[in-house]
Write a protein that holds these residues in place. Structure first.
Motif, short mmCIF file in Angstrom:
data_model
loop_
_atom_site.label_atom_id
_atom_site.label_comp_id
_atom_site.label_asym_id
_atom_site.label_seq_id
_atom_site.Cartn_x
_atom_site.Cartn_y
_atom_site.Cartn_z
N ILE A 251 -19.89 -22.57 16.97
CA ILE A 251 -19.48 -21.89 15.16
C ILE A 251 -21.10 -23.59 15.70
N THR A 252 -22.24 -22.77 15.22
CA THR A 252 -23.15 -23.70 16.11
C THR A 252 -24.08 -24.57 15.16
N ARG A 253 -23.91 -25.87 15.67
CA ARG A 253 -25.06 -25.60 16.84
C ARG A 253 -23.78 -26.41 17.85
N GLY A 254 -23.31 -27.06 17.30
CA GLY A 254 -21.75 -28.42 18.22
C GLY A 254 -20.94 -27.45 18.53
N GLY A 255 -20.88 -26.25 18.45
CA GLY A 255 -19.33 -26.00 19.52
C GLY A 255 -20.70 -24.28 20.38
N VAL B 245 -14.44 -21.53 18.01
CA VAL B 245 -14.62 -22.91 19.12
C VAL B 245 -15.84 -23.79 18.56
N ASP B 246 -15.12 -25.30 17.92
CA ASP B 246 -16.33 -26.03 17.69
C ASP B 246 -15.91 -27.14 17.87
N ASP B 247 -17.43 -27.74 18.06
CA ASP B 247 -17.07 -29.35 19.10
C ASP B 247 -15.53 -30.11 18.32
N LEU B 248 -16.12 -29.74 17.23
CA LEU B 248 -15.27 -31.19 16.30
C LEU B 248 -14.82 -31.10 15.35
MG LIG Z 1 -21.10 -28.21 14.23
#
Ligand SMILES: [Mg+2]
Ligand SMILES: O=P(O)(O)OC[C@H]1O[C@H](OP(=O)(O)OP(=O)(O)O)[C@H](O)[C@@H]1O
Length: 167
Positions: free
Chosen positions: A45-49, A101-104
């Motif tokens: 999941i952009t961009r953080g992921g 997948v994501d960062d949070l």
């Molecule tokens: Mg994000």
């Protein structure tokens, strides 16, 4: 009483996100689609992921990687989550065998939207806040709801005043 500067946010270094993303991959190995199987694809999941997804895909030896672009925040202000670009429809199906997948996860709004699109996918984030926890299948570290997580791609090294100040 005012919080100390270091208590207002949770500042994550590149080294930390690398280690936590690796830990996520190792945890996912046990949560995966059966001992003999593997994920068909990783979707970031952009961009953080993107950085965590790359590290997870590398650890789990998954070469098929796609992206879904979701925008929900402008700086720290939340708006309606919007899909700006979807992954390959044929690859995704209903999400079965796909690792997203994501960062949070914070409020859970982003994952809620993506879950509606791919109900059978497995959802993983490196960090999770309590409100969004029900939306994620696997995560590594829980952070309190009132903490803002600062990622290394949004920061730079800089001078800080000593805690006691100087004359
Ligand atoms: Mg994000
Ligand atoms: O659980 P939620 O409350 O929906 O928040 C979590 C989402 O918000 C951030 O993305 P953002 O929309 O800021 O975009 P970015 O990844 O491009 O920075 C973060 O990377 C997650 O994707």
């Amino acid at each position: 009483m005012d919080k100390l500067p270091h208590e207002k946010g949770f500042h994550i270094s590149w080294d930390q996100i690398h280690r936590d993303s690796r830990a996520l991959a190792w945890r996912l190995e046990n949560d995966g689609p059966g001992a003999s199987g593997s994920w068909r694809a990783v979707v970031a999941i952009t961009r953080g992921g993107m950085a965590p997804a790359m590290i997870v895909a590398r650890e789990l030896d998954i070469r098929t990687v796609d992206t879904i672009s979701v925008k929900s925040y402008s700086h720290q202000t939340q708006a309606e989550a919007q899909v700006l670009k979807a992954p390959d429809a044929e690859l995704m199906g209903d999400g079965e065998g796909v690792l997203i997948v994501d960062d949070l996860v914070d409020s859970g709004k982003t994952l809620e939207l993506v879950r509606q699109m791919y109900p059978k996918a497995h959802f993983a984030t490196v960090y999770a806040k309590p409100k969004g926890r029900p939306m994620v299948d696997t995560f590594i570290t829980e952070v309190s709801q009132d903490t803002w997580i600062f990622f290394p791609w949004d920061m730079a090294l800089q001078y800080v005043e000593p805690y006691r100040g100087t004359d």
